[in-house]
Structure formats: C-alpha cells, structure tokens
Enzyme design. Sequence first.
Site, short mmCIF file in Angstrom:
data_model
loop_
_atom_site.label_atom_id
_atom_site.label_comp_id
_atom_site.label_asym_id
_atom_site.label_seq_id
_atom_site.Cartn_x
_atom_site.Cartn_y
_atom_site.Cartn_z
N ARG A 14 -5.16 -3.96 3.73
CA ARG A 14 -5.16 -2.80 2.71
C ARG A 14 -6.05 -1.74 2.87
O ARG A 14 -6.04 -0.96 1.91
CB ARG A 14 -4.78 -3.12 1.28
CG ARG A 14 -3.39 -4.05 1.15
CD ARG A 14 -3.02 -4.25 -0.30
NE ARG A 14 -2.41 -3.08 -0.79
CZ ARG A 14 -1.17 -2.49 -0.35
NH1 ARG A 14 -0.43 -2.98 0.42
NH2 ARG A 14 -0.90 -1.12 -1.06
N HIS A 15 -6.89 -1.45 4.07
CA HIS A 15 -7.82 -0.57 4.04
C HIS A 15 -6.91 0.57 5.03
O HIS A 15 -7.63 1.05 6.01
CB HIS A 15 -8.90 -1.16 4.97
CG HIS A 15 -9.58 -2.23 4.52
ND1 HIS A 15 -10.88 -2.88 5.06
CD2 HIS A 15 -9.64 -2.88 3.15
CE1 HIS A 15 -11.28 -3.80 4.19
NE2 HIS A 15 -10.53 -3.69 3.22
#
Length: 192
Positions: free
Chosen positions: A171-172
């Site tokens: 989720r970067h």
Amino acid sequence: MSNDPFALFADWLAAAWESEPNDANAMALATVSPAGQPSVRVVLLKAWDEAGFVFYTNLDSHKGNDIAANPLVGLDFHWKSRGRQVRIEGRAEPVSAAEADAYFATRPRDSQLGAWASDQSRPMAARATFDDRFAAASARFDGGDVPRPPRWSGFRVVPSAIEFWEARDFRHHDRTRYMRSDGGWAASLLFP
C-alpha cells in the site's frame, strides 16, 4: 513530474483500453442532491479534451436533477487490471445542443429509441410499460432519423483537480494531484 495531466490521462486511458475486458471508459460519477445526499453511479466517458470530460444522460434523471441543483461533481476511473485510478473533481457544465445532436446521431438506433421511451430514474409499474413505449417510438420514427429528445443531452466536467493513483506493494501507492492554477496546472505528490 509533468505539469500536463491530460497527457498522462491519455497514456493511462490508452493502456486501459488494452487491458480492461469491458468499458475502459467507465467512470463513477458522484453527485449531491439538494438535500445533501451523495449518490454515485457508473456512466461512460464519451469525449474528453483539455476542456473537460463528457458524458450524456436524460436531464430529468436522478443525476441530471442533482447537477441542476449543484454542478460540483466527482469522477473516478478505476482500472483494476492496471492497478490504476484517476479521480477528478470539477464543475459539470451542459454541452452545446450541436455537440449533443452530433453524439446522439452516432448512437445505435435502439439506444436512440430507448432515450425517447425512458423516463430515466422514475418509477415504472412494469417492464411492459417501457417495452410498449419503445414500440411506440419505433413506430413514430419508422424509416426516418431519430432526433435527440429535448430532455436528453450531456455534461462536460471541467476539472479543478485531477489525481492519479497507482498501486504499489504494501500500500505504498504513488499519488500525484494536479490542481488548476492561474490557467495552468500545478502538480504535487501525496502520501499514500
């Protein structure tokens, strides 16, 4: 980082057409009713350029009534197979009658007749009601061109902000937001 969100949108839309199984031009449209109730539905992008993003509808539909009361809307393209999303915030403005007529003329005949037969978003007692109205429209325009109904037209969403989101591991995600600024666009990165 480019300051041209439309060039990036063109690239992303072209890539989506290569990988999405259906309707890469599908976008969620968010409106707000006069009472403040948000509503979201999927519509199809039919044209776009640096002036904005165009879709068509019955002006008396739920979305048409919401836009008449509050023209500030949101759009969202989600291309799951590419791990990409484009969010657009802006003002919905009516397209010209000539633009609506030109697009309506390109629609399949049954879609044109359906626009005459439907009171979009209104309650219907039975499916036969629509089918009967479709048959009546078919008879009315038998053998001739089907003109655009008076309450059927389009809106151009003139963007004030465009955000590009691309999935990354853990989720970067990559997020770039473009804001309209003095006739141009200013880009900034956002935290995931």
